[in-house]
Design an enzyme around this catalytic site. Structure first.
Site, PDB file in Angstrom:
ATOM      1  N   GLY A  69      -7.988   9.673  -7.308  1.00 31.54           N
ATOM      2  CA  GLY A  69      -9.211   8.866  -7.338  1.00 31.54           C
ATOM      3  C   GLY A  69      -9.947   9.089  -8.644  1.00 31.54           C
ATOM      4  N   GLY A  70     -10.959   9.968  -8.607  1.00 31.10           N
ATOM      5  CA  GLY A  70     -11.847  10.185  -9.755  1.00 31.10           C
ATOM      6  C   GLY A  70     -11.126  10.361 -11.089  1.00 31.10           C
TER       7      GLY A  70
ATOM      8  N   SER B 152      -8.964  15.241  -5.062  1.00 34.20           N
ATOM      9  CA  SER B 152      -9.411  16.005  -6.227  1.00 34.20           C
ATOM     10  C   SER B 152      -8.259  16.517  -7.106  1.00 34.20           C
ATOM     11  CB  SER B 152     -10.326  17.159  -5.794  1.00 34.20           C
ATOM     12  OG  SER B 152     -11.470  16.631  -5.146  1.00 34.20           O
TER      13      SER B 152
ATOM     14  N   HIS C 131      -6.764   4.122   3.768  1.00 32.52           N
ATOM     15  CA  HIS C 131      -7.525   5.118   2.993  1.00 32.52           C
ATOM     16  C   HIS C 131      -8.708   5.621   3.822  1.00 32.52           C
ATOM     17  CE1 HIS C 131     -10.051   6.884  -0.112  1.00 32.52           C
ATOM     18  NE2 HIS C 131      -8.951   6.999  -0.830  1.00 32.52           N
TER      19      HIS C 131
ATOM     20  N   GLU D  87     -11.684   6.155   3.118  1.00 28.73           N
ATOM     21  CA  GLU D  87     -12.939   5.398   2.955  1.00 28.73           C
ATOM     22  C   GLU D  87     -12.906   4.108   3.774  1.00 28.73           C
ATOM     23  OE1 GLU D  87     -12.916   5.427  -1.332  1.00 28.73           O
ATOM     24  OE2 GLU D  87     -13.253   7.592  -1.241  1.00 28.73           O
TER      25      GLU D  87
ATOM     26  N   ASN E  79      -6.037   5.257  -7.778  1.00 28.55           N
ATOM     27  CA  ASN E  79      -6.866   4.379  -6.946  1.00 28.55           C
ATOM     28  C   ASN E  79      -8.239   4.246  -7.615  1.00 28.55           C
ATOM     29  OD1 ASN E  79      -8.395   3.164  -4.962  1.00 28.55           O
ATOM     30  ND2 ASN E  79      -8.353   4.905  -3.553  1.00 28.55           N
ATOM     31  N   TRP E  80      -8.467   3.115  -8.235  1.00 26.46           N
ATOM     32  CA  TRP E  80      -9.708   2.939  -9.008  1.00 26.46           C
ATOM     33  C   TRP E  80     -10.931   2.758  -8.113  1.00 26.46           C
ATOM     34  CZ3 TRP E  80      -8.873  -0.699 -13.841  1.00 26.46           C
ATOM     35  CH2 TRP E  80      -7.791  -0.224 -14.601  1.00 26.46           C
ATOM     36  N   LYS E  81     -10.714   2.451  -6.863  1.00 23.49           N
ATOM     37  CA  LYS E  81     -11.819   2.159  -5.926  1.00 23.49           C
ATOM     38  C   LYS E  81     -12.700   1.045  -6.485  1.00 23.49           C
ATOM     39  CE  LYS E  81     -11.503   6.899  -4.422  1.00 23.49           C
ATOM     40  NZ  LYS E  81     -12.103   8.010  -3.745  1.00 23.49           N
TER      41      LYS E  81
ATOM     42  N   GLU F 187      -4.094  12.823   2.510  1.00 25.49           N
ATOM     43  CA  GLU F 187      -5.358  12.996   1.803  1.00 25.49           C
ATOM     44  C   GLU F 187      -6.387  13.599   2.750  1.00 25.49           C
ATOM     45  OE1 GLU F 187      -5.763  10.215  -1.737  1.00 25.49           O
ATOM     46  OE2 GLU F 187      -6.427   9.070  -0.012  1.00 25.49           O
TER      47      GLU F 187
ATOM     48  N   GLY G  16     -12.904  13.197  -3.525  1.00 23.47           N
ATOM     49  CA  GLY G  16     -14.130  12.995  -4.303  1.00 23.47           C
ATOM     50  C   GLY G  16     -15.109  14.157  -4.227  1.00 23.47           C
TER      51      GLY G  16
HETATM   52  C1  PEP Z   1      -8.685   9.058  -3.271  1.00 22.49           C
HETATM   53  O1  PEP Z   1      -9.686   8.408  -3.116  1.00 22.49           O
HETATM   54  O2  PEP Z   1      -7.606   8.609  -2.870  1.00 22.49           O
HETATM   55  C2  PEP Z   1      -8.800  10.354  -3.920  1.00 22.49           C
HETATM   56  C3  PEP Z   1      -7.807  11.188  -3.782  1.00 22.49           C
HETATM   57  O3  PEP Z   1      -9.945  10.605  -4.639  1.00 22.49           O
HETATM   58  P1  PEP Z   1     -10.248  11.898  -5.570  1.00 22.49           P
HETATM   59  O4  PEP Z   1      -9.032  12.127  -6.422  1.00 22.49           O
HETATM   60  O5  PEP Z   1     -11.451  11.514  -6.366  1.00 22.49           O
HETATM   61  O6  PEP Z   1     -10.500  13.031  -4.652  1.00 22.49           O
END
Ligand code: PEP
Length: 250
Positions: free
Chosen positions: A234-235, A213, A95, A97, A9-11, A167, A173
């Protein structure tokens, strides 16, 4: 046996040029794995180009969000058919966010999931608790409510291809990853809920990803748990090396 699914997920990261560079690097670094499905979810503005770039690869395309309406006066919104027209097969919905920053609730997410399904897009339906909810002992109630309300009115047949992603919001994040045991406990709970709401068959075949993470170093242990079928990343998906590392370790 359920397939492992790793989605990035590039956001709100990467303009068109940066997206092209990242996709080309990911393609170079990925080792083809029969039993691992790889999905990328770039921002809307890069989807069309991304679809062309991955057309000769095993990578599939997802959007990060979508509107529940087909067309009309919904400024800034993007419909399911628009996503299909640029090659999306998946869409991330619910999600944390979107829930916390944009006020999306279970009933809105339910409408989006229904629209994705009738449009032949596979939803990646995200659920998860906040730290406060976990610490107050409310975690399972929150997750059960998200699953029940998010999937309300959706038949077993319609849900048969959907992906769920657990999640925990406190792990997204933040660098704080759920332990494999913590994650496995919730995944088993969600799978059991699917069994109660639908059937053992659906529960057994539904892919439930973990997100929060995930990195190459912790991916194998998390994904090695009985009920964890991959990762929503994500990251770590913003660097080709770490995204490919997660896929290759899955
Ligand atoms: C996400 O936003 O779906 C996520 C899991 O982010 P991260 O891996 O950065 O925690």
């Amino acid at each position: 046996m359920r397939q492992k699914v790793i989605a990035g997920n590039w956001k709100m990261n990467n303009d068109l040029n940066e997206s092209v560079l990242l996709i080309n690097e990911i393609k170079e670094k990925l080792v083809d794995r029969d039993n691992v499905k790889v999905i990328i979810a770039p921002p809307f503005t890069s989807l069309d180009r991304a679809s062309q770039l991955i057309s000769n690869s095993n990578i599939s395309l997802s959007a990060q969000n979508m509107c529940y309406e087909d067309s009309g006066a919904f400024t800034g919104a993007v419909s399911a058919s628009m996503l299909k027209s640029v090659g999306c097969e998946y869409v991330i919905l619910g999600h944390s966010e979107r829930r916390t920053l944009f006020g999306e609730d279970n009933s809105l997410i339910n409408k989006k999931i229904k629209k994705a399904i009738v449009s032949n897009l596979i939803p990646i339906f995200c659920i998860g608790e906040t730290l406060e909810e976990r610490e107050s002992g409310e975690m399972k109630n929150v997750i059960e409510k998200q699953v029940r309300e998010g999937l309300e009115g959706i038949s077993e047949h319609d849900l048969s291809n959907a992906i769920l992603a657990y999640e925990p919001a406190w792990a997204i994040g933040t660098g704080k990853v759920a332990t494999p045991e913590q994650a496995q406990e919730v995944h088993a709970f969600i799978r059991n809920l699917l069994k109660e709401l639908y059937s053992e068959d659906l529960a057994n075949k539904t892919v439930i990803q973990y997100g929060g993470s995930v990195k190459p170093e912790n991916a194998a242990e998390l994904i090695g748990q009985l009920d964890i079928d991959g990762a929503l990343v994500g990251g770590a998906c913003l660097k080709a090396e770490s995204f490919a590392g997660i896929v290759n370790n899955a």
